[in-house]
Scaffold this motif. Structure first.
Motif, mmCIF file in Angstrom:
data_model
loop_
_atom_site.group_PDB
_atom_site.id
_atom_site.type_symbol
_atom_site.label_atom_id
_atom_site.label_comp_id
_atom_site.label_asym_id
_atom_site.label_seq_id
_atom_site.Cartn_x
_atom_site.Cartn_y
_atom_site.Cartn_z
ATOM 1 N N ASP A 150 0.993 -1.174 -0.026
ATOM 2 C CA ASP A 150 0.060 -0.055 0.012
ATOM 3 C C ASP A 150 1.013 1.210 -0.050
ATOM 4 O OD1 ASP A 150 -1.819 1.910 0.361
ATOM 5 O OD2 ASP A 150 -2.975 1.039 1.890
ATOM 6 N N ASP A 197 0.424 4.359 -0.802
ATOM 7 C CA ASP A 197 -0.042 5.414 -0.185
ATOM 8 C C ASP A 197 -0.401 5.673 1.343
ATOM 9 O OD1 ASP A 197 -0.942 6.546 -2.803
ATOM 10 O OD2 ASP A 197 -3.192 5.720 -2.454
ATOM 11 N N TRP A 198 -0.517 4.401 1.931
ATOM 12 C CA TRP A 198 -0.316 4.280 3.300
ATOM 13 C C TRP A 198 1.342 4.513 3.834
ATOM 14 C CZ3 TRP A 198 1.978 1.295 7.008
ATOM 15 C CH2 TRP A 198 1.470 1.205 8.347
ATOM 16 N N LYS A 216 -1.011 -5.095 6.415
ATOM 17 C CA LYS A 216 -2.475 -5.193 6.922
ATOM 18 C C LYS A 216 -3.085 -6.571 6.681
ATOM 19 C CE LYS A 216 -6.922 -2.457 6.818
ATOM 20 N NZ LYS A 216 -7.614 -1.427 6.270
#
Length: 300
Positions: free
Chosen positions: A187, A189-190, A272
């Motif tokens: 991810d 963006d995270w 995650k």
């Protein structure tokens, strides 16, 4: 979670946050990692299971006390030459115990990741009465024979520190594309958001060098780990390029009764997609503190 600051002794103050109510669960971060490296939603999952979760900035990072001496060059550290004021992992473990005292914890479940695992191990070795259970994630014992970074990782680590927010986010993406969990979705963006949040809280870089000095100054901690009495769970990914999986195996050998859980596809981060397994492992371990089955289990 509201940020607070606690004086923990010896002129050190630590910034911390807490969420939930119940069994104390203290999360110890890794090298150069601020308290939010334990993601908000990850912490909240433990709160939902009945834990009072505390995450904090170690000394020299985030909004905790920063030392003011220049860190040694890497080559100096490797030959055992450190500034006179260089602290070690035992000092950082005492910071953690000072935070226990400031918050009012007689004891707690202690979970550490990477350098945080080393600190958590040291807390358990030096203060056996304060640790209910120990969970060491993607960490090692300090021996030069196990848990070493890949050469490609060392080259990335040797890059000059970023001097601007955007550069810090770019560097975080490069690093975590390399050391992160290739068996789980990445991810970007995270990662960028986390790096930006870190820059906004603390844009300095010298503290990470001093923290690295604490690791190298501490050397091989295997003998001291023989004294750990807390039920111990060791978690490691099989794709870790920062701390080779042999570091987890060495930790299990060093701590009597420790149990190793290997998570396929996990690297040197907390993806995650792995949270359900990680939360279940840590929660089950905390609720069955007398389980000392010392076998290596590969998570499915």
């Amino acid at each position: 979670m509201n940020e607070k600051v606690a004086a923990v002794g010896r002129g050190i103050s630590l910034a911390y946050e807490e969420v939930g109510d119940g069994e104390p669960l203290v999360l110890v971060g890794g090298l150069g990692q601020q308290l939010h490296s334990w993601p908000d939603a990850f912490c909240e999952q433990f709160a939902e299971r009945g834990y009072r979760v505390v995450r904090f900035d170690n000394r020299d990072i985030g909004r905790s006390t920063h030392e003011d001496f220049r860190p040694a060059k890497l080559w100096s550290m490797l030959v055992g030459r450190f500034p006179e004021r260089q602290y070690d992992l035992a000092d950082m473990a005492e910071d953690t115990i000072g935070l226990f005292d400031a918050i009012g914890f007689d004891s707690a479940h202690v979970v550490g990741v990477s350098m945080g695992g080393m600190i958590a191990q040291t807390v358990a070795a030096r203060h056996p009465d304060r640790v209910r259970t120990l969970t060491s994630i993607m960490s090692n014992t300090g021996t030069r024979r196990a848990g070493r970074p890949a050469l490609s990782t060392l080259r990335l680590m040797a890059a000059a520190p970023p001097k601007a927010r955007d550069a810090a986010m770019d560097r975080a993406v490069r690093m975590f594309r390399h050391i992160g969990s290739h068996g789980f979705p990445f991810d970007e963006d995270w990662v960028r958001a986390q790096a930006g949040r870190g820059w906004d809280r603390d844009s300095s870089s010298a503290g990470t060098g001093r923290q690295l000095g604490s690791i190298l100054k501490s050397g091989d901690r295997t003998p001291s780990l023989r004294s750990v009495k807390a039920p111990t769970l060791v978690i490691h990914g099989d794709r870790d390029r920062m701390v080779h999986p042999t570091g987890g195996a060495a930790t299990v050998r060093a701590i009597t009764g420790a149990r190793l859980e290997t998570i396929p596809g996990m690297g040197h981060d907390l993806p995650k997609g792995a949270w359900p397994r990680l939360v279940d492992l840590i929660d089950t371990h905390a609720r069955t503190p007398r389980s000392t089955d010392a076998r290596d289990t590969t998570a499915s």
